[in-house]
Scaffold this motif. Structure first.
Motif, PDB file in Angstrom:
ATOM      1  N   LEU A  14       0.835  -1.207   0.000  1.00 63.17           N
ATOM      2  CA  LEU A  14       0.000   0.000   0.000  1.00 63.17           C
ATOM      3  C   LEU A  14       0.870   1.258   0.000  1.00 63.17           C
ATOM      4  O   LEU A  14       0.592   2.208  -0.740  1.00 63.17           O
ATOM      5  CB  LEU A  14      -0.922  -0.001   1.215  1.00 63.17           C
ATOM      6  CG  LEU A  14      -1.792   1.244   1.394  1.00 63.17           C
ATOM      7  CD1 LEU A  14      -2.733   1.421   0.209  1.00 63.17           C
ATOM      8  CD2 LEU A  14      -2.573   1.170   2.706  1.00 63.17           C
ATOM      9  N   ALA A  15       1.910   1.276   0.808  1.00 62.13           N
ATOM     10  CA  ALA A  15       2.778   2.444   0.890  1.00 62.13           C
ATOM     11  C   ALA A  15       3.466   2.709  -0.443  1.00 62.13           C
ATOM     12  O   ALA A  15       3.650   3.866  -0.838  1.00 62.13           O
ATOM     13  CB  ALA A  15       3.822   2.246   1.990  1.00 62.13           C
ATOM     14  N   GLU A  16       3.844   1.654  -1.153  1.00 62.08           N
ATOM     15  CA  GLU A  16       4.533   1.820  -2.433  1.00 62.08           C
ATOM     16  C   GLU A  16       3.563   2.166  -3.563  1.00 62.08           C
ATOM     17  O   GLU A  16       3.905   2.941  -4.458  1.00 62.08           O
ATOM     18  CB  GLU A  16       5.306   0.540  -2.767  1.00 62.08           C
ATOM     19  CG  GLU A  16       6.476   0.296  -1.814  1.00 62.08           C
ATOM     20  CD  GLU A  16       7.201  -1.011  -2.075  1.00 62.08           C
ATOM     21  OE1 GLU A  16       6.654  -1.850  -2.838  1.00 62.08           O
ATOM     22  OE2 GLU A  16       8.306  -1.196  -1.523  1.00 62.08           O
ATOM     23  N   ALA A  17       2.365   1.603  -3.525  1.00 61.46           N
ATOM     24  CA  ALA A  17       1.388   1.856  -4.599  1.00 61.46           C
ATOM     25  C   ALA A  17       0.624   3.155  -4.394  1.00 61.46           C
ATOM     26  O   ALA A  17       0.134   3.748  -5.353  1.00 61.46           O
ATOM     27  CB  ALA A  17       0.407   0.695  -4.694  1.00 61.46           C
ATOM     28  N   ARG A  18       0.476   3.585  -3.131  1.00 55.33           N
ATOM     29  CA  ARG A  18      -0.274   4.802  -2.779  1.00 55.33           C
ATOM     30  C   ARG A  18      -1.727   4.707  -3.264  1.00 55.33           C
ATOM     31  O   ARG A  18      -2.363   5.705  -3.573  1.00 55.33           O
ATOM     32  CB  ARG A  18       0.396   6.048  -3.356  1.00 55.33           C
ATOM     33  CG  ARG A  18       1.802   6.286  -2.823  1.00 55.33           C
ATOM     34  CD  ARG A  18       2.432   7.498  -3.475  1.00 55.33           C
ATOM     35  NE  ARG A  18       1.710   8.710  -3.134  1.00 55.33           N
ATOM     36  CZ  ARG A  18       2.005   9.486  -2.093  1.00 55.33           C
ATOM     37  NH1 ARG A  18       2.997   9.151  -1.285  1.00 55.33           N
ATOM     38  NH2 ARG A  18       1.318  10.589  -1.857  1.00 55.33           N
ATOM     39  N   SER A  19      -2.226   3.500  -3.313  1.00 51.09           N
ATOM     40  CA  SER A  19      -3.604   3.273  -3.749  1.00 51.09           C
ATOM     41  C   SER A  19      -4.062   1.914  -3.221  1.00 51.09           C
ATOM     42  O   SER A  19      -3.357   0.911  -3.397  1.00 51.09           O
ATOM     43  CB  SER A  19      -3.699   3.295  -5.277  1.00 51.09           C
ATOM     44  OG  SER A  19      -4.894   2.701  -5.738  1.00 51.09           O
ATOM     45  N   PHE A  20      -5.226   1.881  -2.572  1.00 55.94           N
ATOM     46  CA  PHE A  20      -5.741   0.615  -2.069  1.00 55.94           C
ATOM     47  C   PHE A  20      -6.039  -0.348  -3.218  1.00 55.94           C
ATOM     48  O   PHE A  20      -5.761  -1.540  -3.136  1.00 55.94           O
ATOM     49  CB  PHE A  20      -7.002   0.854  -1.234  1.00 55.94           C
ATOM     50  CG  PHE A  20      -6.718   1.242   0.189  1.00 55.94           C
ATOM     51  CD1 PHE A  20      -6.560   0.268   1.168  1.00 55.94           C
ATOM     52  CD2 PHE A  20      -6.602   2.577   0.550  1.00 55.94           C
ATOM     53  CE1 PHE A  20      -6.287   0.624   2.486  1.00 55.94           C
ATOM     54  CE2 PHE A  20      -6.325   2.954   1.858  1.00 55.94           C
ATOM     55  CZ  PHE A  20      -6.162   1.969   2.838  1.00 55.94           C
ATOM     56  N   GLY A  21      -6.594   0.186  -4.306  1.00 59.19           N
ATOM     57  CA  GLY A  21      -6.940  -0.679  -5.432  1.00 59.19           C
ATOM     58  C   GLY A  21      -5.716  -1.296  -6.089  1.00 59.19           C
ATOM     59  O   GLY A  21      -5.682  -2.497  -6.360  1.00 59.19           O
ATOM     60  N   VAL A  22      -4.696  -0.473  -6.356  1.00 57.35           N
ATOM     61  CA  VAL A  22      -3.474  -0.962  -7.002  1.00 57.35           C
ATOM     62  C   VAL A  22      -2.745  -1.940  -6.085  1.00 57.35           C
ATOM     63  O   VAL A  22      -2.269  -2.993  -6.515  1.00 57.35           O
ATOM     64  CB  VAL A  22      -2.545   0.210  -7.377  1.00 57.35           C
ATOM     65  CG1 VAL A  22      -1.202  -0.300  -7.908  1.00 57.35           C
ATOM     66  CG2 VAL A  22      -3.218   1.102  -8.409  1.00 57.35           C
ATOM     67  N   ALA A  23      -2.664  -1.599  -4.788  1.00 58.43           N
ATOM     68  CA  ALA A  23      -1.979  -2.477  -3.836  1.00 58.43           C
ATOM     69  C   ALA A  23      -2.703  -3.813  -3.701  1.00 58.43           C
ATOM     70  O   ALA A  23      -2.068  -4.876  -3.626  1.00 58.43           O
ATOM     71  CB  ALA A  23      -1.878  -1.790  -2.484  1.00 58.43           C
ATOM     72  N   ALA A  24      -4.027  -3.792  -3.674  1.00 51.74           N
ATOM     73  CA  ALA A  24      -4.793  -5.030  -3.556  1.00 51.74           C
ATOM     74  C   ALA A  24      -4.531  -5.947  -4.747  1.00 51.74           C
ATOM     75  O   ALA A  24      -4.370  -7.164  -4.588  1.00 51.74           O
ATOM     76  CB  ALA A  24      -6.286  -4.708  -3.445  1.00 51.74           C
ATOM     77  N   ALA A  25      -4.489  -5.358  -5.940  1.00 53.57           N
ATOM     78  CA  ALA A  25      -4.206  -6.162  -7.127  1.00 53.57           C
ATOM     79  C   ALA A  25      -2.803  -6.745  -7.067  1.00 53.57           C
ATOM     80  O   ALA A  25      -2.574  -7.888  -7.489  1.00 53.57           O
ATOM     81  CB  ALA A  25      -4.377  -5.295  -8.375  1.00 53.57           C
ATOM     82  N   LYS A  26      -1.867  -5.982  -6.538  1.00 48.88           N
ATOM     83  CA  LYS A  26      -0.475  -6.432  -6.468  1.00 48.88           C
ATOM     84  C   LYS A  26      -0.321  -7.637  -5.552  1.00 48.88           C
ATOM     85  O   LYS A  26       0.468  -8.552  -5.839  1.00 48.88           O
ATOM     86  CB  LYS A  26       0.416  -5.286  -5.986  1.00 48.88           C
ATOM     87  CG  LYS A  26       1.889  -5.618  -5.919  1.00 48.88           C
ATOM     88  CD  LYS A  26       2.708  -4.410  -5.490  1.00 48.88           C
ATOM     89  CE  LYS A  26       4.192  -4.764  -5.408  1.00 48.88           C
ATOM     90  NZ  LYS A  26       5.013  -3.589  -4.990  1.00 48.88           N
ATOM     91  N   VAL A  27      -1.057  -7.649  -4.437  1.00 48.84           N
ATOM     92  CA  VAL A  27      -0.932  -8.754  -3.482  1.00 48.84           C
ATOM     93  C   VAL A  27      -2.042  -9.798  -3.652  1.00 48.84           C
ATOM     94  O   VAL A  27      -2.181 -10.713  -2.831  1.00 48.84           O
ATOM     95  CB  VAL A  27      -0.909  -8.237  -2.028  1.00 48.84           C
ATOM     96  CG1 VAL A  27       0.310  -7.373  -1.798  1.00 48.84           C
ATOM     97  CG2 VAL A  27      -2.187  -7.455  -1.701  1.00 48.84           C
TER      98      VAL A  27
END
Length: 308
Positions: A14-27
């Motif tokens: 989340l800290a690296e993506a700065r977006s809940f949506g992008v971070a969720a997709a990443k993990v």
């Protein structure tokens, strides 16, 4: 409930993506699930970690502190996994980074040797500029990387592989001005020199070799690869410096390319296999030996090809 490694992983994403949506997709979880995990992490620690803005997120001071510590913890965990995985030597999975001015030349030779040693080795290759590879190494995303010395970051250890000398490349007409003998690097006309894009360590090395403090003027085209530079200079668009490991491939692609060795001491770069200080070193010597053998074969062939 104690905080978990999974929560730390989600928080770093989340800290690296700065977006809940992008971070969720990443993990690979849903956005509501990620949000719930971050809220539980905040509850466990008893402090707010993330300021939730309309189209962004911002870490609080506590969040910034946690991010630094979480990255260190996750990096140590990856080192532990790598140590167990590679404890028998060069086996299991290997994540290797390579800079772009080395990858297309060294990898075909090196990978064939590595595969011949162990067909079961799962090799993951990442080609990127030095700064990107250094960050990936520090974050535990790579086991090791092949790059040029010197290192400019602590916490990393380098095992030198081989010396890779530079030669002057251009058209026959461009190089005819040096027909009287081997040129010295500082004799290369500044306005004739073509370099790679900024960010490539080879471009910085070429500037240093030629005694320049800044990139050249009107002739500088900022190519993204050595293959592009080779094609340009072979057609008479200036001069460039090529490393020896690239000579066999690039002269085959551009038969009209002419080369000149520099007067001694010839400028060179030292390529090295770089890893974290904290990572297991048992497999490094095996990998370094295979890379060194491949590089020395390339250089031997380049020096014996009769083009210089």
């Amino acid at each position: 409930m104690a905080l978990t490694l999974k929560q730390l992983t989600y928080f770093v994403a989340l800290a690296e993506a700065r977006s809940f949506g992008v971070a969720a997709a990443k993990v690979h979880i849903s956005q509501p699930a990620l949000s719930l995990q971050i809220k539980e992490l905040e509850l466990n620690l008893g402090t707010l970690l993330v300021e939730r803005l309309p189209r962004d997120i911002r870490l609080t001071r506590a969040g910034q502190t946690l991010l630094e510590r979480a990255r260190a913890v996750l990096s140590d965990l990856r080192d532990l996994e790598h140590a167990v995985r590679l404890q028998q030597g060069l086996t299991g999975r290997l994540s290797l980074g390579v800079i772009p001015t080395v990858a297309p030349y060294l990898l075909p030779q090196a990978l064939s040797r590595i595969r011949a040693r162990d067909l079961t080795l799962d090799i993951r290759i990442r080609e990127a500029q030095t700064a990107v590879l250094v960050e990936a190494l520090a974050a535990g995303q790579l086991d090791a990387a092949v790059m040029s010395l010197p290192l400019e970051r602590g916490g990393l250890v380098a095992e030198p592989l081989f010396e890779d000398r530079f030669v002057l490349a251009g058209s026959e007409t461009r190089l005819s001005r040096f027909a009287g003998g081997a040129p010295r690097p500082k004799e290369v006309p500044q306005d004739h020199l073509l370099l790679l894009d900024e960010g490539h360590c080879l471009a910085d090395q070429a500037l240093e070799v030629c005694g320049l403090n800044a990139r050249p003027g009107p002739m500088d085209m900022g190519a993204s690869s050595l293959a592009t530079l080779t094609g340009l200079v072979a057609q008479g668009f200036g001069l460039t410096l090529l490393p020896e490991i690239a000579l066999t491939a690039e002269t085959a692609a551009a038969p009209q390319l002419c080369l000149r060795r520099f007067a001694g001491p010839e400028p060179a770069r030292t390529l090295a296999l770089v890893r974290r200080e904290t990572s297991e070193a048992a497999w490094v010597s095996d990998l370094a030996a295979l890379l060194r053998e491949a590089g020395e074969d390339l250089i031997s062939h380049a020096r014996g090809a009769g083009r210089l």
